[in-house]
Design a protein around this motif. Sequence first.
Motif, PDB file in Angstrom:
ATOM      1  N   SER A  72      -0.749   4.776  -4.184  1.00 43.28           N
ATOM      2  CA  SER A  72      -0.848   4.186  -2.854  1.00 43.28           C
ATOM      3  C   SER A  72      -2.245   4.421  -2.317  1.00 43.28           C
ATOM      4  N   GLY A 129       0.132  -0.442  -1.772  1.00 39.22           N
ATOM      5  CA  GLY A 129       0.260   0.168  -3.089  1.00 39.22           C
ATOM      6  C   GLY A 129      -0.919  -0.195  -3.974  1.00 39.22           C
ATOM      7  N   THR A 131      -0.528  -0.704  -7.381  1.00 36.59           N
ATOM      8  CA  THR A 131      -0.060  -1.339  -8.612  1.00 36.59           C
ATOM      9  C   THR A 131      -0.834  -2.632  -8.849  1.00 36.59           C
ATOM     10  N   GLN A 218       9.373   4.652  -3.244  1.00 39.72           N
ATOM     11  CA  GLN A 218       8.395   3.560  -3.268  1.00 39.72           C
ATOM     12  C   GLN A 218       8.533   2.793  -4.569  1.00 39.72           C
ATOM     13  N   ALA A 220       6.949  -0.976  -6.474  1.00 40.96           N
ATOM     14  CA  ALA A 220       5.960  -2.041  -6.336  1.00 40.96           C
ATOM     15  C   ALA A 220       5.931  -2.882  -7.596  1.00 40.96           C
ATOM     16  N   ARG A 240       1.849  -9.607  -5.208  1.00 40.73           N
ATOM     17  CA  ARG A 240       2.287  -8.218  -5.252  1.00 40.73           C
ATOM     18  C   ARG A 240       3.290  -7.983  -4.132  1.00 40.73           C
ATOM     19  N   ASN A 242       5.642  -4.657  -2.268  1.00 43.84           N
ATOM     20  CA  ASN A 242       5.704  -3.205  -2.141  1.00 43.84           C
ATOM     21  C   ASN A 242       6.830  -2.841  -1.185  1.00 43.84           C
TER      22      ASN A 242
END
Length: 317
Positions: A72, A129, A131, A218, A220, A240, A242
């Motif tokens: 994150s 995030g 990712t 969390q 993602a 994306r 999250n």
Amino acid sequence: MKSKILFLIVGSVLTSALAAAEDEDKPKTTPNKIPGATVTITAEADSVEVAKTPNPVIVVDADKIARTGANSLTRLLEYVFPSRAVPLGGPGTQTSLFINGARSQDTVVMIDGIRVTDTNLGLNMSNFGLTGIDRVEILLGPASTLYGSDAHGGVVSMSSAPPSEAGLSGHVLAQAGTLGQTRAGAMASYSWGTGWAQGAGDAEQSPSSIKTDLPYRQSAGHISIGQQLGDSWLVKLNHRSNYIGAPTPFDTDTGWPSGRLFDKGREALVWQSITTASVRGAFSDSIYAEVNFGSIGQENYNNANVTNSNTYSSPSH
């Protein structure tokens, strides 16, 4: 009651550089077939080394992000700025960033060239995030010339990137801690020389420092597709999402005299979806163009009730 935050951001950047003194044998300026790092943009007519920009720029590449183990933006900033990224509680709680004494809302956050913050909303770095993020640039200091009047403190720009290897590639990760923290993730990508397709996912669970019914959670996901068009143009699409569930057992009693209430089942839920698309290319050795489109949706809940809602549109820079 349920409401949504929807942002529609359309912007373009058209940059022209002086080419009178360029060498004749200088290679043509075209996007890489599989482009890597993004370009740090400053309000200068000519190319300037990052170290010589008017305001310092900190670049955190993919290797450094991996070494920190951050998934994150909050955790990455706590590593880069131990005393400037200030969380108000445990994982997932409101986190503010104070650059050079400026307020948190005076910092602009961007993803793939699209502004994802608004002065009317409280800036919470925990909502973003990492990712699928390959590079994070942090501009320390005022940047209103390029990013608007709300960039008094600085700019945090996150960028996704295509796979660095041709063919099929990927990785998996698993982490566990002695206090009950667990994390798992995976990434898979395929590159065919002039384009790529990539998907990634990440999930984490961690107990709260205060006794609550639910842990911090969390998850993602990220999808990226890109295709080279001819020798000079590139089209990219990124999506994306999250999700964050953060225990927030304390609440404020609105009665008089006001006080604090404790509910071990109380939590804050945030769902965020960001889609960005860009077309970029070179018309000549000295003219480069990029057009970015973005759609951002966010829903904030507190014990199944929406607590924050806002809608606005703004051009990117």
